[in-house]
Design a protein around this motif. Structure first.
Motif, mmCIF file in Angstrom:
data_model
loop_
_atom_site.group_PDB
_atom_site.id
_atom_site.type_symbol
_atom_site.label_atom_id
_atom_site.label_comp_id
_atom_site.label_asym_id
_atom_site.label_seq_id
_atom_site.Cartn_x
_atom_site.Cartn_y
_atom_site.Cartn_z
ATOM 1 N N ALA A 251 0.844 -1.190 0.000
ATOM 2 C CA ALA A 251 0.000 0.000 0.000
ATOM 3 C C ALA A 251 0.880 1.241 0.000
ATOM 4 C CB ALA A 251 -0.906 -0.011 1.228
ATOM 5 N N GLY A 252 0.488 2.236 -0.760
ATOM 6 C CA GLY A 252 1.269 3.467 -0.806
ATOM 7 C C GLY A 252 0.724 4.409 -1.855
ATOM 8 N N LEU A 254 1.233 6.810 -4.868
ATOM 9 C CA LEU A 254 2.184 7.045 -5.947
ATOM 10 C C LEU A 254 1.904 8.360 -6.678
ATOM 11 C CD1 LEU A 254 2.484 3.460 -7.462
ATOM 12 C CD2 LEU A 254 3.947 4.562 -5.778
ATOM 13 N N THR A 255 1.188 9.266 -6.011
ATOM 14 C CA THR A 255 0.915 10.575 -6.593
ATOM 15 C C THR A 255 2.235 11.288 -6.898
ATOM 16 O OG1 THR A 255 -1.147 10.755 -5.379
ATOM 17 C CG2 THR A 255 -0.211 12.801 -6.217
ATOM 18 N N GLY A 256 2.305 11.853 -8.088
ATOM 19 C CA GLY A 256 3.521 12.506 -8.505
ATOM 20 C C GLY A 256 4.410 11.632 -9.365
ATOM 21 N N LEU A 257 4.107 10.357 -9.367
ATOM 22 C CA LEU A 257 4.859 9.431 -10.203
ATOM 23 C C LEU A 257 4.036 8.954 -11.383
ATOM 24 C CD1 LEU A 257 7.259 7.541 -10.823
ATOM 25 C CD2 LEU A 257 6.226 5.872 -9.273
ATOM 26 N N VAL A 258 2.791 8.554 -11.106
ATOM 27 C CA VAL A 258 1.972 7.940 -12.142
ATOM 28 C C VAL A 258 1.021 8.949 -12.746
ATOM 29 C CG1 VAL A 258 2.140 5.705 -11.028
ATOM 30 C CG2 VAL A 258 0.230 7.191 -10.466
ATOM 31 N N ASP A 259 0.476 8.609 -13.912
ATOM 32 C CA ASP A 259 -0.516 9.434 -14.580
ATOM 33 C C ASP A 259 -1.909 9.008 -14.131
ATOM 34 O OD1 ASP A 259 1.474 10.730 -16.088
ATOM 35 O OD2 ASP A 259 1.505 9.046 -17.484
ATOM 36 N N GLY A 260 -2.624 9.904 -13.484
ATOM 37 C CA GLY A 260 -3.992 9.599 -13.063
ATOM 38 C C GLY A 260 -4.037 8.818 -11.777
#
Length: 260
Positions: A251-252, A254-260
């Motif tokens: 769980a984590g 990943l905002t800022g890394l992935v698209d959407g």
């Protein structure tokens, strides 16, 4: 129940013979398929020695293992478990037993263990695994103590493997990791549930760093302050049991890394 027995100490190890006897005497249909030579520290690697693209397998006969098919396989324990799940040594097993390893497999260091690696590899294929290790460096350890604990663990774990009771919906079956101190049966303090220690029973120490080489030695670290850790409990005379799972998504955010 169809049971595959393997290890990373090699097919000639007394420990794997003891574990095969435990499974056979427990009423299971047993195939012992283990590396033809020692493959300790192999983790779950899928390396193999091939002859013209063929996995080399030698039939063996082992005194005291009547009724058990014994195979020396030129591959790592992880590869043996992987191919067994695909029918390499007969009908795929319903349970994989790995061990009895000469030396403990405790703490996060189980990541590097060929013994535990075989059981984890089985679990990735939907096959429950039981790994058993004996904390010893002696020439003639107390295999009988580890065998007694293994029989107890197998009697508890096999029904869970058969029914899938310990497998989460949509997940992989668990692996039961058991460690046993090298003491006579009457001196064993009992069997306890344990946490994985932060460090294992053996720790690598980097020494001299020279031109073109590095010296690495292995040492036994001091007991950590972990009263419920497997490494501590085993050194204090307890056998330990720990349920572990194959790697799964953490769980984590990943905002800022992935698209959407």
């Amino acid at each position: 129940m169809r049971v595959l027995v393997t290890n990373d100490d090699g097919v000639d190890s007394p420990g794997v013979h003891a574990l095969a006897r435990v499974a056979r005497d427990g009423g299971h249909q047993v195939v012992l398929a283990a590396p033809h030579t020692e493959r300790s520290g192999a983790s779950a690697s899928l390396t193999v020695l091939a002859d013209d693209g063929r996995l080399v397998v030698h039939e063996r006969r082992v005194e005291g293992l009547e009724g058990v098919r014994v195979l020396a396989v030129e591959a790592t324990p992880g590869f043996i478990a992987f191919t067994a799940g695909r029918g390499a040594f007969g009908e795929p097993p319903e349970l994989v037993l790995s061990g009895i390893n000469r030396g403990p497999n405790t703490g996060y260091a189980i990541l590097h263990s060929g013994t535990v690696g075989a059981a984890l590899t089985a679990a990735t294929q939907g096959i429950a695994g039981l790994a058993v290790s004996l904390d010893t460096e002696r020439r003639e350890p107390h295999w009988e103590t580890a065998a007694q604990v293994a029989a107890r663990a197998l009697a508890w774990f096999a029904p869970l493997a058969a029914t899938g009771a310990a497998t989460p919906p949509g997940g992989h079956p668990p692996v039961l990791n058991v460690n046993v101190p090298d003491v006579p049966p009457e001196e064993l303090r009992g069997l306890r549930a344990a946490e994985l220690a932060r460090v294992g029973a053996v720790q690598a120490v980097v020494g001299e760093v020279g031109e073109g080489y590095v010296t690495v030695t292995f040492d036994t670290p001091p007991l950590p302050d972990e009263p419920d850790g497997d490494a501590v409990l085993v050194r204090r005379g307890w056998a330990t049991a720990t349920l572990v799972r194959v790697p799964s998504r953490a769980a984590g955010d990943l905002t800022g890394l992935v698209d959407g």
